[in-house]
Structures are given as structure tokens and as C-alpha cells.
Scaffold this active site. Sequence first.
Site, mmCIF file in Angstrom:
data_model
loop_
_atom_site.group_PDB
_atom_site.id
_atom_site.type_symbol
_atom_site.label_atom_id
_atom_site.label_comp_id
_atom_site.label_asym_id
_atom_site.label_seq_id
_atom_site.Cartn_x
_atom_site.Cartn_y
_atom_site.Cartn_z
ATOM 1 N N GLY A 1 30.078 3.649 45.041
ATOM 2 C CA GLY A 1 29.816 4.397 46.265
ATOM 3 C C GLY A 1 28.950 5.628 46.107
ATOM 4 O O GLY A 1 28.633 6.296 47.094
ATOM 5 N N TYR B 1 0.040 0.868 -20.118
ATOM 6 C CA TYR B 1 0.354 -0.093 -19.060
ATOM 7 C C TYR B 1 -0.932 -0.754 -18.578
ATOM 8 O O TYR B 1 -0.998 -1.990 -18.440
ATOM 9 C CB TYR B 1 1.046 0.639 -17.909
ATOM 10 C CG TYR B 1 1.320 -0.214 -16.692
ATOM 11 C CD1 TYR B 1 2.268 -1.223 -16.712
ATOM 12 C CD2 TYR B 1 0.617 0.008 -15.500
ATOM 13 C CE1 TYR B 1 2.525 -1.997 -15.589
ATOM 14 C CE2 TYR B 1 0.862 -0.764 -14.370
ATOM 15 C CZ TYR B 1 1.811 -1.760 -14.420
ATOM 16 O OH TYR B 1 2.052 -2.530 -13.313
ATOM 17 N N LYS C 1 -2.087 -4.741 -18.764
ATOM 18 C CA LYS C 1 -2.472 -5.487 -17.575
ATOM 19 C C LYS C 1 -3.881 -6.067 -17.720
ATOM 20 O O LYS C 1 -4.139 -7.214 -17.316
ATOM 21 C CB LYS C 1 -2.382 -4.583 -16.336
ATOM 22 C CG LYS C 1 -0.964 -4.316 -15.868
ATOM 23 C CD LYS C 1 -0.288 -5.603 -15.389
ATOM 24 C CE LYS C 1 1.043 -5.343 -14.726
ATOM 25 N NZ LYS C 1 1.690 -6.598 -14.272
ATOM 26 N N ASN D 1 -0.813 1.433 -5.185
ATOM 27 C CA ASN D 1 0.585 1.795 -4.999
ATOM 28 C C ASN D 1 1.187 0.951 -3.868
ATOM 29 O O ASN D 1 0.602 0.834 -2.793
ATOM 30 C CB ASN D 1 0.712 3.283 -4.640
ATOM 31 C CG ASN D 1 0.224 4.181 -5.755
ATOM 32 O OD1 ASN D 1 0.923 4.407 -6.731
ATOM 33 N ND2 ASN D 1 -0.997 4.686 -5.618
#
Length: 398
Positions: free
Chosen positions: A310, A118, A122, A147
Site C-alpha cells: 500500500g 634462468y 631457457k 610477466n
Amino acid sequence: MNILVTGARGFVGKNLCEALKNIRDGKDKTRSLVIEGIYEYDIETPEEYLADNAKNADFVFNLAGVNRPKENSEFMAGNFGFADKLLNCLKDAGNTCPVMISSSIQATLIGRYGESDYGKSKQAGEELLFEYGKNTGARVLVYRFPNLFGKWCRPNYNSAVATFCNNIANDLPIQVNDRNVQLELLYIDDLIDEMLDALEGKEHRCNYDGLTPVFDENGRYCVAPVTHKVTLGEIVDLLYTFVNQPKSLVVPEIPKGSFAKKLYSTFLSYLPKEKVSFPLKMNVDPRGSFTELIKSEKCGQVSINISKPGITKGQHWHNTKWEFFIVVSGKGLIQMRKIGSDEVLNFEVSGEKIEAVHMLPGYTHNIINLSETEDLVTVMWANESFDPNKPDTFFEQV
């Protein structure tokens, strides 16, 4: 300004598109941006739309990517491959508008990320964009996200925080192997603020010293300036505090800008319908009712008092505790008398003219419902939560 957002139905894309729509529709006036078109492109969008959208875009947010493929080879195709397709569409259209790409800290390929397919995909996408910017003169913005967490993040996918929030909110088990593992977390609203800054040409830039961004206005990369470093144990402990709030009524400390505040907002977004509302304990007697609403460890508590026609309530004083009485419905009389004095202070109060009245330390006080037909509803704030072991409450008629 026309804006193209790829990956528009993903976690970041959805939050970004909704923020852009609020600006476009005049609901958010905090930005000076003028937005006309928002082109949302996702995996289900017909592919031919990409070229048309790229042709007309004034800014591109490329948030599309692959996180959990069936085969590792899909990382390169989904991340690098799609970026290449997008940039070719811009080239073919002769469009040199700014392009932002969402990368990951894994693209550093440092330490535990060294063998990350991954991360490699990237990093390849980053270099592709840098080369594109060099060749075309387009302004390019590469963000390496840590994250992420926040509303609409998909649990059991790529966010431990989303999984913990979802599971704890829905009474499902969680697994924490090491409470001391520290995460660097970026909250979605802080990220969206940075994306909007980038639209205004005010992105924050940096270079990297290993995994650490070093702010530099001429830096190669871009970075969201606000992140939080917290351990898994701290996250889980906070979440269990949140889930117990309907029982304890205690709201944890959530200072402005704190991680706790952002985590709490995230957690709430995962609550199932049956937990969105919860009953409160009403202490009912012939005079009416008294219900504690919210407590905090450092800022006291809020309660709701209902007095029948009251009826007189109170007739006590405190040494240190002080309160606000705020009548929101009905008509009443608040009386106070300093201990040792005969002078009575009278305050007529009504839901038709809402005001706050101090209950002063050292003054006995009461509240009288002057109506013969209506209930008197009073919001009461005390500077400390009631402690039965030290109530600081002494009966004495006004």
C-alpha cells in the site's frame, strides 16, 4: 586429438588443462577442436608415463620448468634437461607432432638479463627445440613469455602482480621500491587463447628486435598478440581502488579488453572467504527500504527499493537525471506527470512480467505497491550517482 601438457599443475598448465577439458566436455563450443585425451604430466607424475604420453600425443605443450631453484645449476637441469628428455621420448616413439615450449623474454640475454642463469637455460631449451624441428620436420613453437598474471598464479613466487593482489586482498603489506618501473604483462586468458590458436594451427609468429617482438607470419618465434605495459604505481593504485569498492560501492572503469578489467578479475580470485560477501547500508523506514548497490563514476548507480504493501514512494522530479525502474517482485503502479501538465501516464508493473520503465526528466513520478500483503521489490538504475550537494531532486506529487 590427444594433448600432452607438461607442468600441468603449474599456473599456466592448470589454466590450459581446464580450458582443454571445457572443450573436450562440450562446455566450450567456441572452438572447432575435437579433443579426446588430455595427458597431464607434472613433477609428481611417475616418470615412465612421459614416454607413454609422448608416444600417443598429437600435440605437446611443454610448460614444465624451474623458476626458483635452491641452486642455480638446477636451472639448466630443470629447463634444458627436461626438454631434452621429452624430445628424446618423442624421437624414440617416432612421433613428429607439433611441440610448443614456454620460454621467457630473459632468453634474449639482453640488458639486465645478460647474466641470467634462468635466461641461459631457457635459451638452451629454445635452441634444442629448433634443432629438433630441423632434424625431424616437426612443427615447433617457441614462446618467450613476458610477466604473466591471472587467477591461480602463485604469490610470493615469480609474479609481482600475484603478490600484490594476494597481499592487498588479505590486508598484508606490500613493498614498491620504484613506482615508475614499467612491466610488460600477459594475462592468462589471453595466453590461453593463443595456446588454443596454436592447437588450431593459427599461432602468431614473430622475430625479435632486441626485447621487442616484430610480428612476421614466417617468424622463428611465436607470440601472444595482446600484452599490457603498466607501471608498478598504476597496478598498486588500481588494486587499492578495488579493495575499497565494498565501502565506496564505486566500480572502477573496466572497459572490454582493458588491463583494469583483467586485473580486477585477478584480484578477486585472491579474496579470503570473509571478504567474498560484504554488507550494504539499508536505509530503512516504515515505508520499506532503499539500498545503494553499485556506483560508477561515469555510468550512474544501481539501487534496490523495497516498498511495503500500500505504500507510495517517489513523488519527485529531476531536471537532467533519468532512471529505469524494474519491478522484480510484487505488483505495482508507476505514475508520471509532465511538470505543468495534468496528464498522468500510468504503467502497471509486476515481477511476473519484468520490464523497464523510463523515469523521464521533467516528469514527476512515483511507484505504488498495489498489494495488500506483498512487498514490492524494484531495481532502480540512475544515470548518475546521487550527489547530496546537487541532488537534482524536487518534491511534487503526481
